[in-house]
Design a protein around this motif. Structure first.
Motif: not given
Length: 233
Positions: A59-60, A41, A33, A39, A14
């Protein structure tokens, strides 16, 4: 202690984006994306917006522009990581700026890349920092490390100073080398933030350096021979 997270199409990385140019944000969103395991976010165009939106999106990885109209991405990195210690921040800038790199390291950024980077390399950088590794721009980092090592306070005769550190100070030095904030160090070692600050002041004085980032450089030199071994569990 934390196992490396494996990301996939079902469980993607993310990513949160911060850049004041909408065209750049759109380009980065399209680029990232299009990867099955990534992804985007959310995004923001200002520091204020990033600090308001970022934490809720969990988010990561946060890809943060360094220079923004209402502040800078380094402050955003520090603030977001204080709320989400697991977050990996990748600083994106068009300036090859040593001061910004130094600040980014101190803020706990996992990576620092120039905007001239190729799209495929940026995708790799996002994956690298998401997996818990560091991705600092090699040429800039090498120059910064060289200038820090050239500091008169940082001579080859470091071992007596290192030997003077208590086991607790050595643990803290190792964690500074990993880019952890005082709060994160406190959590890991079950100490208050104030106690960590006091330990850091003492260990900087013992090492004969003024800046935390210089201690981080020393830590990286020390840890290399016995990387597998970590004090405590």
């Amino acid at each position: 202690m934390t196992e490396a997270h494996t990301f996939s199409e079902q469980d993607p990385i993310r990513v949160f984006l911060l850049d004041d140019h909408e065209v750049v944000r759109r380009g980065l969103t399209d680029l990232l994306d299009s990867e099955p395991d990534i992804s985007v976010v959310g995004d923001a165009g200002t520091v204020e917006h990033a600090l308001a939106r970022g934490p809720a999106l969990r988010p990561h990885v946060a890809v943060l522009d360094v220079r923004l109209p209402d502040g800078d991405g380094i402050t955003v990195c520090r603030e977001l990581r204080s709320q989400m210690p697991e977050l990996a921040c990748l600083m994106l800038t068009s300036f090859d700026d040593e001061d910004a790199l130094l600040d980014a390291i101190m803020a706990g950024a996992s990576g620092y890349v120039l905007k001239q980077i190729r799209g495929s390399d940026l995708v790799s950088a996002v994956r690298t920092v998401a997996s818990g590794q560091s991705m600092l721009d090699p040429a800039t980092t090498a120059r910064l490390m060289h200038s820090l090592r050239a500091d008169p306070a940082e001579s080859p005769g470091m071992s007596p100073e290192l030997a003077s550190l208590s086991p607790r100070e050595r643990d803290i030095l190792a964690l500074i080398g990993e880019g952890l904030t005082n709060r994160e160090i406190g959590k890991k070692l079950y100490l208050s933030e104030k106690t960590v600050k006091n330990h850091i002041s003492r260990l900087l004085a013992k090492l004969g350096v003024q800046r935390r980032v210089q201690a981080a450089v020393i830590a990286s030199q020390v840890e290399r021979p016995n990387t597998g071994e970590r004090p405590g569990r």
